[in-house]
Design an enzyme around this catalytic site. Structure first.
Site, PDB file in Angstrom:
ATOM      1  N   HIS A 144       0.684  -1.229   0.132  1.00  0.00           N
ATOM      2  CA  HIS A 144      -0.034  -0.290  -0.161  1.00  0.00           C
ATOM      3  C   HIS A 144       0.956   1.353   0.094  1.00  0.00           C
ATOM      4  O   HIS A 144       1.257   1.828   1.287  1.00  0.00           O
ATOM      5  CB  HIS A 144      -0.758   0.009   1.119  1.00  0.00           C
ATOM      6  CG  HIS A 144      -1.996   1.106   1.251  1.00  0.00           C
ATOM      7  ND1 HIS A 144      -3.265   0.829   1.637  1.00  0.00           N
ATOM      8  CD2 HIS A 144      -2.032   2.247   0.677  1.00  0.00           C
ATOM      9  CE1 HIS A 144      -3.969   1.856   1.626  1.00  0.00           C
ATOM     10  NE2 HIS A 144      -3.128   2.801   0.854  1.00  0.00           N
ATOM     11  N   HIS A 180       1.221   4.925  -2.685  1.00  0.00           N
ATOM     12  CA  HIS A 180       0.842   5.771  -3.578  1.00  0.00           C
ATOM     13  C   HIS A 180       2.015   6.163  -4.429  1.00  0.00           C
ATOM     14  O   HIS A 180       1.837   6.442  -5.838  1.00  0.00           O
ATOM     15  CB  HIS A 180      -0.001   6.899  -3.199  1.00  0.00           C
ATOM     16  CG  HIS A 180      -1.349   6.307  -2.415  1.00  0.00           C
ATOM     17  ND1 HIS A 180      -2.477   6.081  -3.245  1.00  0.00           N
ATOM     18  CD2 HIS A 180      -1.533   5.937  -1.127  1.00  0.00           C
ATOM     19  CE1 HIS A 180      -3.494   5.773  -2.253  1.00  0.00           C
ATOM     20  NE2 HIS A 180      -3.117   5.792  -1.144  1.00  0.00           N
ATOM     21  N   GLU A 192      -7.414   1.422  -4.412  1.00  0.00           N
ATOM     22  CA  GLU A 192      -8.203   2.067  -3.268  1.00  0.00           C
ATOM     23  C   GLU A 192      -9.073   2.942  -3.684  1.00  0.00           C
ATOM     24  O   GLU A 192      -8.704   4.188  -4.068  1.00  0.00           O
ATOM     25  CB  GLU A 192      -7.001   2.412  -2.401  1.00  0.00           C
ATOM     26  CG  GLU A 192      -7.565   3.223  -1.101  1.00  0.00           C
ATOM     27  CD  GLU A 192      -6.531   3.874  -0.140  1.00  0.00           C
ATOM     28  OE1 GLU A 192      -6.736   4.197   0.934  1.00  0.00           O
ATOM     29  OE2 GLU A 192      -5.143   3.931  -0.528  1.00  0.00           O
ATOM     30  N   GLN A 214      -9.443  10.939   0.465  1.00  0.00           N
ATOM     31  CA  GLN A 214      -9.970  10.495  -0.875  1.00  0.00           C
ATOM     32  C   GLN A 214     -10.829  11.729  -1.270  1.00  0.00           C
ATOM     33  O   GLN A 214     -11.491  12.344  -0.674  1.00  0.00           O
ATOM     34  CB  GLN A 214     -10.817   9.293  -0.832  1.00  0.00           C
ATOM     35  CG  GLN A 214     -10.043   8.151  -0.447  1.00  0.00           C
ATOM     36  CD  GLN A 214      -8.959   7.572  -1.153  1.00  0.00           C
ATOM     37  OE1 GLN A 214      -9.099   7.454  -2.366  1.00  0.00           O
ATOM     38  NE2 GLN A 214      -7.872   7.030  -0.672  1.00  0.00           N
ATOM     39  N   ALA A 226      -9.815   5.888   8.917  1.00  0.00           N
ATOM     40  CA  ALA A 226     -10.814   5.797   7.946  1.00  0.00           C
ATOM     41  C   ALA A 226     -12.018   4.853   8.171  1.00  0.00           C
ATOM     42  O   ALA A 226     -12.192   4.009   7.259  1.00  0.00           O
ATOM     43  CB  ALA A 226     -10.382   5.983   6.707  1.00  0.00           C
ATOM     44  N   ARG A 259     -18.932  -1.247  23.056  1.00  0.00           N
ATOM     45  CA  ARG A 259     -20.344  -1.477  22.768  1.00  0.00           C
ATOM     46  C   ARG A 259     -20.489  -1.527  21.063  1.00  0.00           C
ATOM     47  O   ARG A 259     -21.577  -1.918  20.697  1.00  0.00           O
ATOM     48  CB  ARG A 259     -21.242  -0.648  23.500  1.00  0.00           C
ATOM     49  CG  ARG A 259     -21.292  -0.847  25.163  1.00  0.00           C
ATOM     50  CD  ARG A 259     -22.515  -0.179  25.540  1.00  0.00           C
ATOM     51  NE  ARG A 259     -22.609  -0.069  27.188  1.00  0.00           N
ATOM     52  CZ  ARG A 259     -22.183   0.637  28.042  1.00  0.00           C
ATOM     53  NH1 ARG A 259     -21.417   1.781  27.591  1.00  0.00           N
ATOM     54  NH2 ARG A 259     -22.153   0.418  29.071  1.00  0.00           N
ATOM     55  N   ASP A 263       1.681   3.559   2.955  1.00  0.00           N
ATOM     56  CA  ASP A 263       1.011   4.337   2.655  1.00  0.00           C
ATOM     57  C   ASP A 263       1.573   5.823   2.188  1.00  0.00           C
ATOM     58  O   ASP A 263       1.008   6.793   2.256  1.00  0.00           O
ATOM     59  CB  ASP A 263      -0.184   4.654   3.607  1.00  0.00           C
ATOM     60  CG  ASP A 263      -1.678   5.289   3.153  1.00  0.00           C
ATOM     61  OD1 ASP A 263      -1.666   5.369   1.941  1.00  0.00           O
ATOM     62  OD2 ASP A 263      -2.491   5.691   3.785  1.00  0.00           O
ATOM     63  N   ILE A 309      -5.305  14.422   8.173  1.00  0.00           N
ATOM     64  CA  ILE A 309      -4.216  13.574   7.812  1.00  0.00           C
ATOM     65  C   ILE A 309      -4.246  12.714   6.748  1.00  0.00           C
ATOM     66  O   ILE A 309      -5.276  11.814   6.256  1.00  0.00           O
ATOM     67  CB  ILE A 309      -3.668  12.594   8.894  1.00  0.00           C
ATOM     68  CG1 ILE A 309      -3.378  13.453  10.192  1.00  0.00           C
ATOM     69  CG2 ILE A 309      -2.519  11.545   8.630  1.00  0.00           C
ATOM     70  CD1 ILE A 309      -3.202  12.646  11.661  1.00  0.00           C
ATOM     71  N   GLY A 328      -1.818  10.415   3.567  1.00  0.00           N
ATOM     72  CA  GLY A 328      -0.802   9.190   3.673  1.00  0.00           C
ATOM     73  C   GLY A 328       0.257   9.558   4.390  1.00  0.00           C
ATOM     74  O   GLY A 328       0.580  10.723   5.213  1.00  0.00           O
TER      75      GLY A 328
END
Length: 378
Positions: free
Chosen positions: A55, A57, A126, A138, A216, A223, A270, A303, A305
């Site tokens: 992963h 870019h 992605e 994104q 993300a 719970r 990333d 934030i 990558g």
């Protein structure tokens, strides 16, 4: 290529470091463990398999989605210099036409494998099938509903290289998309607001991966365990972790290690196009990204990558307290298995391609070897 033997090293084999040697011939390991008297003395160095980033870019001002073959070559040369000998570039949420052009160039790099470059062994798709509420960095302008036919078109353009396809399963048609696409490649939950039950349904439908754990996606609550809790309960699900201390607090990274174990975590970078660059303005999916030190953010402060490469992430994980042997596994064998190439790379074993790193005991990188040949640095 004539056989070359090495001795007096701590060689990473069978997920631990063992003192011994190894022999390389015709670009592959042919013998591991035995020390030959006339071999090259590595003077107690660590020998690791080449790292595999599933992963990333981009770097050096280049991004997969630029659709530039020359940019991909630049990226691949950077990876190799920093000990990443195989990679699966990640795309972003952009137009289908942009993805198609990028995947065509990725397939070309996979075929041609230029000298001195890391080998492109897959693609992580992605986007664009993500929840707007968890879009992260994104581009919201290009988000859309899961579309199996679009996946098939892009997989054809990529010549079958899409190895990981990301999706938010709560979107309309999301579970059906998981069922369909999992017949072609690994499906990963990502940029999702799914609750526990929806995530459980997605894993039952065929999803087997979780993209950049903690980021993300809903937080793990006692719970409302969400996608993280659902993934933790399923031994076949692997997770990605950006262990840079920025995307996840070191304590959260150690919690992930305790919960998922050494077998299920893939360390990832990333990394964005700003990786390896000075502070300034860069781009991801048509959006400006601002780099300040090691932190890359969108204009609204989100934030994005990472600005680090995988070798830096590996060192960071060890500094956080991960046992070195386990961290190496998370950056080599585990990602190779996720991509389905563990019988080619990711380990130091007879028959595998001889991509390996010679390092000092503190993980300072000395030399990178690609198919048994030392990488020439300019």
């Amino acid at each position: 290529m004539a056989a070359q033997s090495y001795r007096n090293a701590l060689v990473y084999q069978d997920f631990s470091f063992r003192r011994g040697g190894f022999t390389v011939e015709d670009g592959r390991f042919v013998q591991v463990g035995e020390e030959l008297p006339d071999a090259v003395d590595l003077q107690g160095a660590l020998v690791l398999p080449g790292l595999i980033d599933i992963h990333t870019h981009g770097n050096s001002g280049c991004d997969l989605c630029d659709g530039s073959y020359e940019g991909l070559v630049t990226m691949a040369r950077f990876y190799a210099r920093h000990g990443i000998t195989s990679f699966a570039p990640a795309s972003a949420t952009v137009l289908e036409e942009t993805l198609r052009d990028a995947y065509i160039q990725a397939a070309r790099l996979h075929r041609e494998q230029p000298e001195g470059c890391a080998v492109l062994r897959g693609i992580q798709m992605e986007g664009p099938f993500f929840a707007e509420s968890k879009k992260g960095a994104q581009n919201p302008d290009f988000l859309r509903q899961p579309d199996y036919e679009m996946f098939l078109r892009l997989q054809e353009a990529a010549e079958g290289l899409i190895a990981i396809a990301d999706v938010a399963p709560e979107l309309p048609g999301g579970i059906e998309y998981v069922q369909q696409v999992s017949r072609h490649c690994r499906v990963s939950l990502a940029h999702t607001a799914a609750d526990y039950d929806t995530a459980k349904a997605a894993y039952d439908a065929g999803a087997t991966h979780l993209t950049h754990l903690y980021n993300a996606m809903p937080s793990l609550l006692h719970r409302a365990p969400g996608v993280i809790g659902a993934a933790c309960e399923r031994p076949h699900v692997t997770v990605e972790l950006i262990a840079d201390g920025l995307h996840a607090h070191p304590a959260a990274a150690r919690l992930a290690y305790a919960a998922f174990g050494k077998e299920r975590i893939c360390l990832i970078s990333d990394s964005l196009s700003c990786c390896g660059c000075a502070n300034g303005t860069y781009y991801l999916g048509g959006q400006q990204v601002f780099l300040d030190g090691n932190l890359a953010r969108l204009a609204d402060g989100t934030i994005a990558g990472s600005a680090n490469h995988l070798f830096g992430i590996l060192r960071s994980a060890v500094n956080m307290g991960f046992p070195m042997a386990d961290a190496v596994r998370m950056a080599t064998y585990n990602p190779a298995k996720v991509l389905g190439v563990e019988n080619e790379v990711g380990s130091i074993a007879p028959g595998l391609r001889a991509d390996f790193l010679v390092c000092d005991p503190d993980l300072t990188l000395r030399t990178v070897y690609l198919a048994g040949e030392p990488l020439k640095t300019e």
